[in-house]
Design a protein around this motif. Structure first.
Motif, PDB file in Angstrom:
ATOM      1  N   LEU A  25       0.822  -1.216   0.000  1.00  0.00           N
ATOM      2  CA  LEU A  25       0.000   0.000   0.000  1.00  0.00           C
ATOM      3  C   LEU A  25       0.856   1.267   0.000  1.00  0.00           C
ATOM      4  O   LEU A  25       0.502   2.260  -0.641  1.00  0.00           O
ATOM      5  N   ALA A  26       1.966   1.214   0.698  1.00  0.00           N
ATOM      6  CA  ALA A  26       2.862   2.376   0.675  1.00  0.00           C
ATOM      7  C   ALA A  26       3.360   2.610  -0.753  1.00  0.00           C
ATOM      8  O   ALA A  26       3.448   3.747  -1.229  1.00  0.00           O
ATOM      9  N   TYR A  27       3.662   1.531  -1.441  1.00  0.00           N
ATOM     10  CA  TYR A  27       4.120   1.651  -2.822  1.00  0.00           C
ATOM     11  C   TYR A  27       3.003   2.193  -3.729  1.00  0.00           C
ATOM     12  O   TYR A  27       3.226   3.092  -4.544  1.00  0.00           O
ATOM     13  N   ILE A  28       1.796   1.663  -3.532  1.00  0.00           N
ATOM     14  CA  ILE A  28       0.658   2.129  -4.350  1.00  0.00           C
ATOM     15  C   ILE A  28       0.423   3.620  -4.104  1.00  0.00           C
ATOM     16  O   ILE A  28       0.136   4.378  -5.032  1.00  0.00           O
ATOM     17  N   LYS A  29       0.590   4.041  -2.873  1.00  0.00           N
ATOM     18  CA  LYS A  29       0.391   5.462  -2.545  1.00  0.00           C
ATOM     19  C   LYS A  29       1.282   6.347  -3.418  1.00  0.00           C
ATOM     20  O   LYS A  29       0.831   7.346  -3.986  1.00  0.00           O
ATOM     21  N   GLU A  30       2.541   5.940  -3.549  1.00  0.00           N
ATOM     22  CA  GLU A  30       3.472   6.721  -4.382  1.00  0.00           C
ATOM     23  C   GLU A  30       3.031   6.767  -5.844  1.00  0.00           C
ATOM     24  O   GLU A  30       3.240   7.747  -6.538  1.00  0.00           O
ATOM     25  N   GLN A  31       2.440   5.650  -6.301  1.00  0.00           N
ATOM     26  CA  GLN A  31       2.103   5.522  -7.724  1.00  0.00           C
ATOM     27  C   GLN A  31       0.708   6.033  -8.062  1.00  0.00           C
ATOM     28  O   GLN A  31       0.304   5.999  -9.216  1.00  0.00           O
ATOM     29  N   ASN A  32      -0.033   6.433  -7.040  1.00  0.00           N
ATOM     30  CA  ASN A  32      -1.453   6.711  -7.270  1.00  0.00           C
ATOM     31  C   ASN A  32      -1.791   8.191  -7.181  1.00  0.00           C
ATOM     32  O   ASN A  32      -2.881   8.560  -6.758  1.00  0.00           O
ATOM     33  N   LYS A  33      -0.899   9.031  -7.651  1.00  0.00           N
ATOM     34  CA  LYS A  33      -1.137  10.476  -7.578  1.00  0.00           C
ATOM     35  C   LYS A  33      -2.370  10.869  -8.395  1.00  0.00           C
ATOM     36  O   LYS A  33      -3.050  11.845  -8.092  1.00  0.00           O
ATOM     37  N   ASP A  34      -2.648  10.116  -9.430  1.00  0.00           N
ATOM     38  CA  ASP A  34      -3.798  10.437 -10.282  1.00  0.00           C
ATOM     39  C   ASP A  34      -5.077   9.715  -9.855  1.00  0.00           C
ATOM     40  O   ASP A  34      -6.057   9.685 -10.593  1.00  0.00           O
ATOM     41  N   ASP A  35      -5.062   9.114  -8.663  1.00  0.00           N
ATOM     42  CA  ASP A  35      -6.262   8.468  -8.110  1.00  0.00           C
ATOM     43  C   ASP A  35      -6.869   7.410  -9.019  1.00  0.00           C
ATOM     44  O   ASP A  35      -8.091   7.286  -9.104  1.00  0.00           O
ATOM     45  N   MET A  36      -6.035   6.681  -9.698  1.00  0.00           N
ATOM     46  CA  MET A  36      -6.604   5.653 -10.572  1.00  0.00           C
ATOM     47  C   MET A  36      -6.899   4.356  -9.818  1.00  0.00           C
ATOM     48  O   MET A  36      -7.670   3.529 -10.286  1.00  0.00           O
ATOM     49  N   VAL A  37      -6.300   4.211  -8.650  1.00  0.00           N
ATOM     50  CA  VAL A  37      -6.584   3.010  -7.865  1.00  0.00           C
ATOM     51  C   VAL A  37      -7.765   3.305  -6.945  1.00  0.00           C
ATOM     52  O   VAL A  37      -7.717   4.206  -6.118  1.00  0.00           O
ATOM     53  N   LEU A  38      -8.826   2.534  -7.132  1.00  0.00           N
ATOM     54  CA  LEU A  38     -10.061   2.804  -6.390  1.00  0.00           C
ATOM     55  C   LEU A  38     -10.076   2.121  -5.035  1.00  0.00           C
ATOM     56  O   LEU A  38     -10.598   2.663  -4.071  1.00  0.00           O
TER      57      LEU A  38
END
Ligand code: N0T
Length: 531
Positions: free
Chosen positions: A137-150
């Motif tokens: 989740l920490a990794y996803i946070k970095e990659q999800n600046k555009d809020d594509m992960v719901l």
């Protein structure tokens, strides 16, 4: 998804087959299928064994790949964490977990044999799983600046398949001693429902062990308590790293002979154990039923059980078939559906990339839902969404819209003639017919939106009854010709959520009532309120 009345994104998605997150090639086929349906989301698993091949050494290649493919195709993403449990078993854990049978304990069945299921009593396993989820989740946070992960699914259909509970030493100790304090507190707060009835019937001896407290259902409730507490720990670790919506999916109990551990995994968030899960896993935002039922009654019953004041209805797995294509409209209108995904999406196309004919109806349903998406997000939970679903024998449906009455007539797609659906005529290839279906939104003030297939709507304004009765032609034939429209138009919502008109309907196109087929898009009508 996961929230009521909050303009949350209505996700219409495809979940890839279990083994399809492993390579670009397998993902591409799934994405191709998602494209055929024009869905807006991809749901794809992350395998614990691939993410953490050695303890403490992480490889996020799988996350990157899924995000890359989703971005290329402008899809939102839901990640599924295949961690400790994947449908009542533990096949997705890393080698180092499998290898150390002392540190990571496995559930035993009633005769003491080791199962292929990690025990929910395993503290070490829980902590290791939680650490991994936090890293991901920490990794996803970095990659999800555009809020594509719901959203992020914790485990997959957790529970025990093959045994109603763990009969290993730690578990036995707990099962045979008094009900734990926090479980007592839970019971004191429980006011009604199936579990409440069971508890009442079996005696409220709070100092007794599980069997005396829950009788026949003791094994399932005990397991639910253990699984919910375990999942809570994993979820809390994840939330600390990143506040992404977290959910748990359920292999529901409304199946087979309803025997826990045989017909469905014991310990999952079944309708019986839902209160337990809600109480013991507060870091889980939503508990979501996987719905594979073909019949309307069971489908709607399960929806109604998961749509509660404290839980939104989202269906993470379902079939992309013609039954689901019908049933989900009632789930939207009557049970507050906030999103739906189809499982095994890669299998809906053949090797040439063509959508299989049995999925065609679901494709139409996706079109209908998509054209309504901003309205669903705006009006979900307000009572302004109505489902049109033609059941067998049905020629029309009656609606009370408040200041209007409405009749929906079902139409034959090819001839535009009235049409009664009979299942017995179903195999008659000459007259292949589909049932009428879709949604009506009444925004109020005479403004209607319709999307669907094979029906027309005729309206009567309640305060205009003199006109109606004097015509002596009745509801059916007064029809459509005397409707007082301000405007009838076909159109769509733009990316800002504004309705854009594409075609005004007048003359023949408006004289027959407000009609829809899946390929005409959204129909918008504003009625005169004065004359
Ligand atoms: C699902 C899927 C996948 C009416 C099965 C469904 C997915 C998992 N389990 O294809 O394995 O990963 O979550 C269980 C459905 C039981 C149906 C009961 C009969």
């Amino acid at each position: 998804m996961f929230e009521k009345k909050k303009n949350s994104f209505f996700s219409i998605g495809g979940q890839v087959n279990n083994s399809s997150s492993q390579s670009e090639e397998t993902l591409e086929r799934a994405i191709r299928a998602i494209g055929k349906f024009e869905m807006n989301t991809i749901a794809a698993p992350l395998y614990w064994y691939q993410i953490e091949p050695e303890e403490g050494i992480f490889d996020f290649g799988q996350v990157d790949l899924i995000l890359k493919k989703a971005r290329e195709n402008q899809l939102k993403v839901v990640f599924l964490w295949f961690g400790t449990w994947k449908n009542g078993a533990s096949h997705y854990v890393p080698e180092w977990v499998k290898a150390d049978k002392k540190r990571f304990i496995w559930a035993q069945n009633a005769v003491g044999a080791l199962t292929r299921i990690l025990s929910p009593m395993g503290r070490e396993t829980m902590e290791a799983d939680g650490r991994a989820v936090a890293k991901v989740l920490a990794y996803i946070k970095e990659q999800n600046k555009d809020d594509m992960v719901l959203a992020f699914q914790i485990e997959n259909e957790p529970g025990l398949l093959g045994t109603p509970r763990d009969y290993g030493r730690e578990s036995e100790e707990m099962f045979c001693t008094a009900i734990p304090e926090n479980m007592k507190q839970f019971l004191q707060n429980l006011k009604d429902g199936e579990l409440f009835e069971i508890w009442k019937e079996n005696g409220s001896l709070l100092s007794s062990p599980w069997k005396e407290t829950f009788g026949l259902m003791a094994e399932e409730i005990f397991s639910a308590y253990c699984f919910a507490s375990y999942v809570e720990n994993v979820a809390a670790a994840g939330k600390q790293a990143y506040e992404l919506p977290l959910y748990v999916n359920v292999w529901v109990r409304e199946t087979g002979s309803r025997i826990p551990g045989i017909d469905y995994p014991s310990g999952g968030a079944t309708s019986l154990a839902l209160d337990v899960w809600k109480y013991f896993a507060p870091h889980i935002d939503c508990i979501c039923p996987d719905i594979y039922f073909d019949d309307r009654d069971t489908y709607q019953m399960v929806c109604s059980r998961y749509n509660r004041a404290d839980n939104a209805l989202y269906i993470p797995e379902s079939h992309a078939d013609e039954r689901n294509a019908l049933h989900l409209f009632e789930a939207v209108a009557k049970h507050g559906l906030t999103g739906i995904h189809c499982f095994a999406i890669d299998s809906t196309i053949d090797n040439e990339g063509n959508l299989r004919p049995e999925c065609e109806q679901f494709r139409h349903t996706v079109k209908i839902l998509s054209s309504m998406k901003p309205l669903l997000e705006k009006y979900q939970g307000t009572g302004k969404i109505y489902a049109v679903v033609q059941q067998e024998w049905m020629e029309s449906m009656f609606f009370d819209f408040g200041d209007f009455w409405g009749r929906v007539y079902f139409l034959n797609r090819i001839t535009d003639e009235p049409y009664i659906h009979l299942d017995c005529g179903h195999d008659d290839k000459e007259h292949v017919q589909v049932r009428g279906k879709g949604l009506i939104v009444y925004a109020g003030g005479g403004e209607f939106f319709l999307a669907g297939d094979g029906f027309k709507l005729v309206l009567i304004r309640k305060d205009n009854m003199e006109f109606m009765t004097s015509s002596l032609r009745g509801f059916k034939y007064l029809n459509a010709r005397n409707q007082a429209y301000k405007v009838v138009e076909e159109g769509e919502f733009d990316s800002e959520g504004k309705f854009v008109s594409k075609k005004i309907r007048c003359g023949d196109e408006a004289d027959m009532g407000l009609w829809v087929y899946y390929d005409v898009g959204l129909v918008h009508a504003v009625m005169e309120m004065e004359i």
